[in-house]
Design a protein around this motif. Structure first.
Motif, PDB file in Angstrom:
ATOM      1  N   SER A 125       0.834  -1.202   0.000  1.00 52.51           N
ATOM      2  CA  SER A 125       0.000   0.000   0.000  1.00 52.51           C
ATOM      3  C   SER A 125       0.874   1.259   0.000  1.00 52.51           C
ATOM      4  O   SER A 125       0.603   2.221  -0.712  1.00 52.51           O
ATOM      5  CB  SER A 125      -0.932  -0.015   1.201  1.00 52.51           C
ATOM      6  N   LYS A 181       2.484   1.785  -3.412  1.00 52.33           N
ATOM      7  CA  LYS A 181       1.530   2.336  -4.379  1.00 52.33           C
ATOM      8  C   LYS A 181       1.289   3.818  -4.115  1.00 52.33           C
ATOM      9  O   LYS A 181       1.188   4.608  -5.058  1.00 52.33           O
ATOM     10  CB  LYS A 181       0.201   1.565  -4.310  1.00 52.33           C
ATOM     11  N   THR A 182       1.204   4.194  -2.848  1.00 47.59           N
ATOM     12  CA  THR A 182       0.978   5.591  -2.487  1.00 47.59           C
ATOM     13  C   THR A 182       2.167   6.446  -2.915  1.00 47.59           C
ATOM     14  O   THR A 182       2.003   7.541  -3.447  1.00 47.59           O
ATOM     15  CB  THR A 182       0.737   5.723  -0.976  1.00 47.59           C
ATOM     16  N   GLU A 183       3.377   5.948  -2.697  1.00 48.62           N
ATOM     17  CA  GLU A 183       4.577   6.695  -3.057  1.00 48.62           C
ATOM     18  C   GLU A 183       4.741   6.791  -4.583  1.00 48.62           C
ATOM     19  O   GLU A 183       5.269   7.773  -5.088  1.00 48.62           O
ATOM     20  CB  GLU A 183       5.810   6.033  -2.447  1.00 48.62           C
ATOM     21  N   ALA A 184       4.272   5.767  -5.287  1.00 48.22           N
ATOM     22  CA  ALA A 184       4.366   5.773  -6.752  1.00 48.22           C
ATOM     23  C   ALA A 184       3.418   6.786  -7.354  1.00 48.22           C
ATOM     24  O   ALA A 184       3.668   7.312  -8.445  1.00 48.22           O
ATOM     25  CB  ALA A 184       4.083   4.369  -7.307  1.00 48.22           C
ATOM     26  N   ASN A 185       2.324   7.062  -6.687  1.00 46.73           N
ATOM     27  CA  ASN A 185       1.332   8.027  -7.223  1.00 46.73           C
ATOM     28  C   ASN A 185       1.795   9.390  -6.897  1.00 46.73           C
ATOM     29  O   ASN A 185       1.970  10.343  -7.007  1.00 46.73           O
ATOM     30  CB  ASN A 185      -0.044   7.769  -6.645  1.00 46.73           C
TER      31      ASN A 185
END
Length: 106
Positions: free
Chosen positions: A99, A102-106
């Motif tokens: 999670s 994914k947050t850091e990738a966005n």
């Protein structure tokens, strides 16, 4: 607590060993004195072994039940419960890392 349980097991094994030796000696003495034939001595030995096995099973069951009660009363978890909890934590950590990634990738 584990030390006490280990001592109980050792005492039980010692008592069994002593009883076995005494019974073997008694059977031999009876045979030598002509009070018991070889067949009677074997029959006595077999009966005592059966009784011992029943007593052993009964003692094991009673010990298991008592340990379960103590475990419950004191709030102890079993190894299986502990390992299940560790697996759940590992899965939750993996989900959390995914999670966060994914947050850091966005």
């Amino acid at each position: 607590m584990a030390g006490v349980l280990q001592e109980v097991v050792w005492v039980g094994m010692g008592a069994f060993s002593l009883a076995k030796e005494k019974l073997e000696k008694l059977a031999q003495e009876l045979k030598e004195k002509g009070k018991a034939s070889s067949q009677e001595a074997r029959s006595l030995w077999q009966e005592l072994k059966k009784r011992g096995a029943r007593e052993h099973a009964s003692l094991c069951q009673a010990t298991k039940e008592r340990l379960e009660r103590w475990r419950y009363q004191w709030g102890w978890v079993s190894r299986r419960e502990w390992e299940d909890l560790l697996r759940r934590i590992e899965r939750l950590e993996a989900i959390l890392l995914e999670s966060q990634s994914k947050t850091e990738a966005n």
